[in-house]
Design an enzyme around this catalytic site. Structure first.
Site, PDB file in Angstrom:
ATOM      1  N   ASP A  35     138.186  73.998 -30.927  1.00 55.01           N
ATOM      2  CA  ASP A  35     137.315  73.123 -31.719  1.00 55.01           C
ATOM      3  C   ASP A  35     137.331  73.577 -33.178  1.00 55.01           C
ATOM      4  O   ASP A  35     137.305  74.771 -33.474  1.00 55.01           O
ATOM      5  CB  ASP A  35     135.881  73.168 -31.167  1.00 55.01           C
ATOM      6  CG  ASP A  35     135.035  72.008 -31.665  1.00 55.01           C
ATOM      7  OD1 ASP A  35     134.711  71.125 -30.857  1.00 55.01           O
ATOM      8  OD2 ASP A  35     134.715  71.980 -32.879  1.00 55.01           O
ATOM      9  N   VAL A 106     133.420  61.899 -31.064  1.00 62.60           N
ATOM     10  CA  VAL A 106     134.820  61.461 -31.071  1.00 62.60           C
ATOM     11  C   VAL A 106     135.054  60.576 -29.837  1.00 62.60           C
ATOM     12  O   VAL A 106     134.873  61.028 -28.701  1.00 62.60           O
ATOM     13  CB  VAL A 106     135.779  62.667 -31.060  1.00 62.60           C
ATOM     14  CG1 VAL A 106     137.230  62.179 -31.028  1.00 62.60           C
ATOM     15  CG2 VAL A 106     135.538  63.555 -32.275  1.00 62.60           C
ATOM     16  N   HIS A 110     136.682  64.129 -23.965  1.00 62.89           N
ATOM     17  CA  HIS A 110     136.975  65.554 -24.148  1.00 62.89           C
ATOM     18  C   HIS A 110     135.940  66.370 -23.406  1.00 62.89           C
ATOM     19  O   HIS A 110     134.768  66.006 -23.345  1.00 62.89           O
ATOM     20  CB  HIS A 110     137.016  65.949 -25.628  1.00 62.89           C
ATOM     21  CG  HIS A 110     135.842  65.471 -26.427  1.00 62.89           C
ATOM     22  ND1 HIS A 110     135.709  64.173 -26.846  1.00 62.89           N
ATOM     23  CD2 HIS A 110     134.740  66.132 -26.880  1.00 62.89           C
ATOM     24  CE1 HIS A 110     134.584  64.041 -27.531  1.00 62.89           C
ATOM     25  NE2 HIS A 110     133.971  65.222 -27.554  1.00 62.89           N
ATOM     26  N   HIS A 112     134.216  70.045 -23.462  1.00 64.54           N
ATOM     27  CA  HIS A 112     134.012  71.279 -24.234  1.00 64.54           C
ATOM     28  C   HIS A 112     133.978  72.447 -23.242  1.00 64.54           C
ATOM     29  O   HIS A 112     133.262  72.390 -22.231  1.00 64.54           O
ATOM     30  CB  HIS A 112     132.656  71.265 -24.946  1.00 64.54           C
ATOM     31  CG  HIS A 112     132.482  70.173 -25.960  1.00 64.54           C
ATOM     32  ND1 HIS A 112     132.552  70.397 -27.315  1.00 64.54           N
ATOM     33  CD2 HIS A 112     132.213  68.855 -25.822  1.00 64.54           C
ATOM     34  CE1 HIS A 112     132.328  69.264 -27.971  1.00 64.54           C
ATOM     35  NE2 HIS A 112     132.112  68.307 -27.089  1.00 64.54           N
TER      36      HIS A 112
HETATM   37  P1  AMP Z   1     131.437  65.374 -29.332  1.00 66.35           P
HETATM   38  O1  AMP Z   1     130.170  65.408 -30.112  1.00 66.35           O
HETATM   39  O2  AMP Z   1     131.252  65.744 -27.888  1.00 66.35           O
HETATM   40  O3  AMP Z   1     132.191  64.077 -29.508  1.00 66.35           O
HETATM   41  O4  AMP Z   1     132.344  66.525 -29.918  1.00 66.35           O
HETATM   42  C1  AMP Z   1     133.364  66.327 -30.834  1.00 66.35           C
HETATM   43  C2  AMP Z   1     133.928  67.685 -31.192  1.00 66.35           C
HETATM   44  O5  AMP Z   1     135.185  67.509 -31.825  1.00 66.35           O
HETATM   45  C3  AMP Z   1     133.052  68.494 -32.153  1.00 66.35           C
HETATM   46  O6  AMP Z   1     132.705  69.740 -31.552  1.00 66.35           O
HETATM   47  C4  AMP Z   1     133.951  68.679 -33.374  1.00 66.35           C
HETATM   48  O7  AMP Z   1     133.779  69.921 -34.005  1.00 66.35           O
HETATM   49  C5  AMP Z   1     135.339  68.526 -32.773  1.00 66.35           C
HETATM   50  N1  AMP Z   1     136.377  68.092 -33.689  1.00 66.35           N
HETATM   51  C6  AMP Z   1     136.339  67.060 -34.558  1.00 66.35           C
HETATM   52  N2  AMP Z   1     137.514  66.958 -35.209  1.00 66.35           N
HETATM   53  C7  AMP Z   1     138.306  67.954 -34.737  1.00 66.35           C
HETATM   54  C8  AMP Z   1     139.642  68.381 -35.019  1.00 66.35           C
HETATM   55  N3  AMP Z   1     140.409  67.758 -35.934  1.00 66.35           N
HETATM   56  N4  AMP Z   1     140.137  69.437 -34.340  1.00 66.35           N
HETATM   57  C9  AMP Z   1     139.379  70.075 -33.436  1.00 66.35           C
HETATM   58  N5  AMP Z   1     138.119  69.717 -33.111  1.00 66.35           N
HETATM   59  C10 AMP Z   1     137.585  68.678 -33.768  1.00 66.35           C
END
Ligand code: AMP
Length: 125
Positions: A35, A106, A110, A112
């Protein structure tokens, strides 16, 4: 059921190689990477390579091969980082946010994987 997948989301761009990522592990149908804003010493995201918006989208439409690959990829990360309590590790938490109530930022499925410290209670309160 209609799933409105946005092909311009950031993880779709990562999968197309348009923006870089810090890869932890890659399988036929899944990709795991660190992340960009870690919330714990270990913070890895595991995504399916297919265009799936949410867990429910994936569960409804992914092939058996994709489903098996995804769950095995998550476990492969846990094994690689040696965080499983059953393997002497300190433990971990898996989180999958979906939609508005889940505060999914996003719009590509995904999971975590968090570890490296005691993570606190699952939800505030
Ligand atoms: P969520 O709130 O579950 O959608 O989590 C989205 C996650 O994506 C967050 O923890 C962000 O820090 C992570 N994130 C966003 N852009 C990127 C990126 N380019 N590379 C890695 N992680 C990312």
């Amino acid at each position: 059921m209609a799933y409105d997948y946005d092909t311009q989301n950031i993880f779709a761009k990562i999968l197309r190689g348009e923006i870089p990522n810090d890869t932890v592990l890659e399988t036929e149908h899944s990709l795991a990477f660190n992340d960009i804003q870690p919330q714990a010493p270990v913070h890895v995201l595991v995504i399916p390579k297919g265009a799936y918006l949410t867990w429910d989208h994936f569960a409804a439409e992914a092939s058996d091969a994709e489903l098996a690959d995804y769950s095995r990829a998550i476990q492969a990360v846990i094994d690689k980082l040696a965080i499983a309590p059953g393997a002497g590790g300190e433990g971990y938490r898996l989180i999958v946010n979906g939609g508005k109530a889940g505060i999914q930022e996003v719009p590509h499925l995904h999971t975590h994987i968090l570890s490296g410290k005691v993570l606190g209670r699952m939800l505030p309160g």
